[in-house]
Design a protein around this motif. Sequence first.
Motif, PDB file in Angstrom:
ATOM      1  N   ALA A 135       0.762  -1.136   0.004  1.00  0.00           N
ATOM      2  CA  ALA A 135      -0.038   0.053  -0.156  1.00  0.00           C
ATOM      3  C   ALA A 135       0.894   1.223  -0.029  1.00  0.00           C
ATOM      4  CB  ALA A 135      -0.885  -0.205   1.133  1.00  0.00           C
ATOM      5  N   GLY A 136       0.477   2.475  -0.775  1.00  0.00           N
ATOM      6  CA  GLY A 136       1.277   3.402  -0.921  1.00  0.00           C
ATOM      7  C   GLY A 136       2.502   3.568  -1.905  1.00  0.00           C
ATOM      8  N   GLU A 137       2.897   2.372  -2.114  1.00  0.00           N
ATOM      9  CA  GLU A 137       3.849   1.984  -3.313  1.00  0.00           C
ATOM     10  C   GLU A 137       3.142   2.274  -4.563  1.00  0.00           C
ATOM     11  OE1 GLU A 137       6.333  -1.090  -2.301  1.00  0.00           O
ATOM     12  OE2 GLU A 137       6.946  -0.202  -0.579  1.00  0.00           O
ATOM     13  N   PRO A 138       4.060   2.511  -5.924  1.00  0.00           N
ATOM     14  CA  PRO A 138       3.641   2.618  -7.160  1.00  0.00           C
ATOM     15  C   PRO A 138       3.240   0.952  -7.657  1.00  0.00           C
ATOM     16  CG  PRO A 138       5.767   3.441  -7.127  1.00  0.00           C
ATOM     17  CD  PRO A 138       5.371   3.020  -5.848  1.00  0.00           C
ATOM     18  N   SER A 139       2.288   1.014  -8.478  1.00  0.00           N
ATOM     19  CA  SER A 139       1.688  -0.489  -8.885  1.00  0.00           C
ATOM     20  C   SER A 139       2.923  -0.870 -10.094  1.00  0.00           C
ATOM     21  CB  SER A 139       0.501  -0.224  -9.661  1.00  0.00           C
ATOM     22  OG  SER A 139      -0.652   0.106  -9.024  1.00  0.00           O
ATOM     23  N   PRO A 140       3.307  -2.198 -10.221  1.00  0.00           N
ATOM     24  CA  PRO A 140       4.344  -2.474 -11.070  1.00  0.00           C
ATOM     25  C   PRO A 140       3.970  -2.739 -12.179  1.00  0.00           C
ATOM     26  CG  PRO A 140       3.182  -4.461  -9.855  1.00  0.00           C
ATOM     27  CD  PRO A 140       2.781  -3.056  -9.284  1.00  0.00           C
ATOM     28  N   ALA A 141       4.607  -2.251 -13.201  1.00  0.00           N
ATOM     29  CA  ALA A 141       4.295  -2.293 -14.770  1.00  0.00           C
ATOM     30  C   ALA A 141       4.875  -3.376 -15.343  1.00  0.00           C
ATOM     31  CB  ALA A 141       5.106  -1.232 -15.556  1.00  0.00           C
ATOM     32  N   ARG A 142       5.669  -4.127 -14.757  1.00  0.00           N
ATOM     33  CA  ARG A 142       6.328  -5.431 -15.137  1.00  0.00           C
ATOM     34  C   ARG A 142       6.472  -6.579 -13.807  1.00  0.00           C
ATOM     35  NH1 ARG A 142       8.451  -1.359 -18.144  1.00  0.00           N
ATOM     36  NH2 ARG A 142       9.865  -0.828 -16.541  1.00  0.00           N
ATOM     37  N   TYR A 143       6.756  -7.612 -14.227  1.00  0.00           N
ATOM     38  CA  TYR A 143       7.156  -8.542 -13.186  1.00  0.00           C
ATOM     39  C   TYR A 143       8.136  -8.065 -12.346  1.00  0.00           C
ATOM     40  CZ  TYR A 143       8.676 -12.724 -10.641  1.00  0.00           C
ATOM     41  OH  TYR A 143       9.200 -13.476  -9.761  1.00  0.00           O
ATOM     42  N   ARG A 144       9.286  -7.882 -13.222  1.00  0.00           N
ATOM     43  CA  ARG A 144      10.601  -7.349 -12.687  1.00  0.00           C
ATOM     44  C   ARG A 144      10.438  -6.239 -11.503  1.00  0.00           C
ATOM     45  NH1 ARG A 144      13.521  -3.266 -15.743  1.00  0.00           N
ATOM     46  NH2 ARG A 144      12.099  -3.133 -17.861  1.00  0.00           N
ATOM     47  N   ASP A 145       9.436  -5.452 -11.709  1.00  0.00           N
ATOM     48  CA  ASP A 145       9.132  -4.278 -10.798  1.00  0.00           C
ATOM     49  C   ASP A 145       8.669  -4.518  -9.401  1.00  0.00           C
ATOM     50  OD1 ASP A 145      10.040  -2.969 -12.832  1.00  0.00           O
ATOM     51  OD2 ASP A 145       7.995  -2.431 -13.687  1.00  0.00           O
ATOM     52  N   ILE A 146       8.371  -5.829  -9.298  1.00  0.00           N
ATOM     53  CA  ILE A 146       7.579  -6.356  -7.953  1.00  0.00           C
ATOM     54  C   ILE A 146       8.778  -6.511  -6.792  1.00  0.00           C
ATOM     55  CG2 ILE A 146       6.174  -8.265  -6.825  1.00  0.00           C
ATOM     56  CD1 ILE A 146       5.068  -8.659  -9.628  1.00  0.00           C
ATOM     57  N   SER A 147       8.491  -6.085  -5.783  1.00  0.00           N
ATOM     58  CA  SER A 147       9.247  -5.983  -4.612  1.00  0.00           C
ATOM     59  C   SER A 147       9.613  -7.609  -4.314  1.00  0.00           C
ATOM     60  CB  SER A 147       8.692  -5.281  -3.555  1.00  0.00           C
ATOM     61  OG  SER A 147       9.100  -5.912  -2.096  1.00  0.00           O
ATOM     62  N   GLU A 148      11.138  -8.014  -4.130  1.00  0.00           N
ATOM     63  CA  GLU A 148      11.405  -9.247  -3.614  1.00  0.00           C
ATOM     64  C   GLU A 148      10.648  -9.627  -2.391  1.00  0.00           C
ATOM     65  OE1 GLU A 148      12.847 -11.641  -5.390  1.00  0.00           O
ATOM     66  OE2 GLU A 148      12.792  -9.969  -7.169  1.00  0.00           O
ATOM     67  N   HIS A 149      10.426  -8.455  -1.512  1.00  0.00           N
ATOM     68  CA  HIS A 149      10.019  -8.789  -0.169  1.00  0.00           C
ATOM     69  C   HIS A 149       8.501  -9.276  -0.431  1.00  0.00           C
ATOM     70  CE1 HIS A 149       9.414  -8.731   4.167  1.00  0.00           C
ATOM     71  NE2 HIS A 149       8.032  -7.840   3.830  1.00  0.00           N
ATOM     72  N   LEU A 150       7.617  -8.525  -1.185  1.00  0.00           N
ATOM     73  CA  LEU A 150       6.365  -8.979  -1.387  1.00  0.00           C
ATOM     74  C   LEU A 150       6.214 -10.412  -2.057  1.00  0.00           C
ATOM     75  CD1 LEU A 150       3.282  -7.808  -1.498  1.00  0.00           C
ATOM     76  CD2 LEU A 150       3.758  -7.474  -3.934  1.00  0.00           C
ATOM     77  N   LYS A 151       7.240 -10.805  -3.166  1.00  0.00           N
ATOM     78  CA  LYS A 151       7.392 -12.076  -3.445  1.00  0.00           C
ATOM     79  C   LYS A 151       7.346 -13.323  -2.305  1.00  0.00           C
ATOM     80  CE  LYS A 151       9.320 -10.531  -7.819  1.00  0.00           C
ATOM     81  NZ  LYS A 151      10.460 -10.490  -8.752  1.00  0.00           N
ATOM     82  N   ARG A 152       8.067 -12.820  -1.407  1.00  0.00           N
ATOM     83  CA  ARG A 152       8.486 -13.862  -0.453  1.00  0.00           C
ATOM     84  C   ARG A 152       7.172 -13.990   0.766  1.00  0.00           C
ATOM     85  NH1 ARG A 152      13.444 -11.184  -0.558  1.00  0.00           N
ATOM     86  NH2 ARG A 152      12.861 -10.073   1.289  1.00  0.00           N
TER      87      ARG A 152
END
Length: 187
Positions: A135-152
Amino acid sequence: MHEEVTLCTRILREGGCILYPTDTIWGLGCDATDPEAVARVYRIKRRPDRKSMLVLADSPDMIARHVEQIPESVLHLLTGETRPTTIIYPDARNLPSVLLPEEGTIGIRLVRDPFCVALIRALGRPLVSTSANFAGEPSPARYRDISEHLKREVDHVCRWRQGEETPAHPSRILKVEADGHIVVLRE
């Protein structure tokens, strides 16, 4: 694709949360009818409860199971629109209260993306879809833009379409007023 749909479906049926490609941007999702899974998505995303998240459906029939009425004007949009369009309906039903804002509305998008359609059909229920960011962060335009922390934080990161480089964009958002009038919220 079939193996990924099967794996994601199993995880969703067990109450899990996944990171997956949608017809727009990558989404964080779960079975939209499972209140505990929905609450977990809120926690993962660090989003306040009752701030609405949208739902993905595979057919107008599935949408009809979760809203009191689909106005005729919206039926034309559902069958004719090719651009990803989320429609906010009044009077949501058969969904957990944690998913709904106080006014009882629900945003639902009819997806045409083959992976999303196959996943929703295999699950037999709609999917929660919220952008794959905290919440509060920009939406990812591509998979590589997703936070590694969120992926975990999720139970499974879908392996489908991770290498796509074309930036994705959020859907258009329309709202159905109580009188059936349609208002554009985001073009």
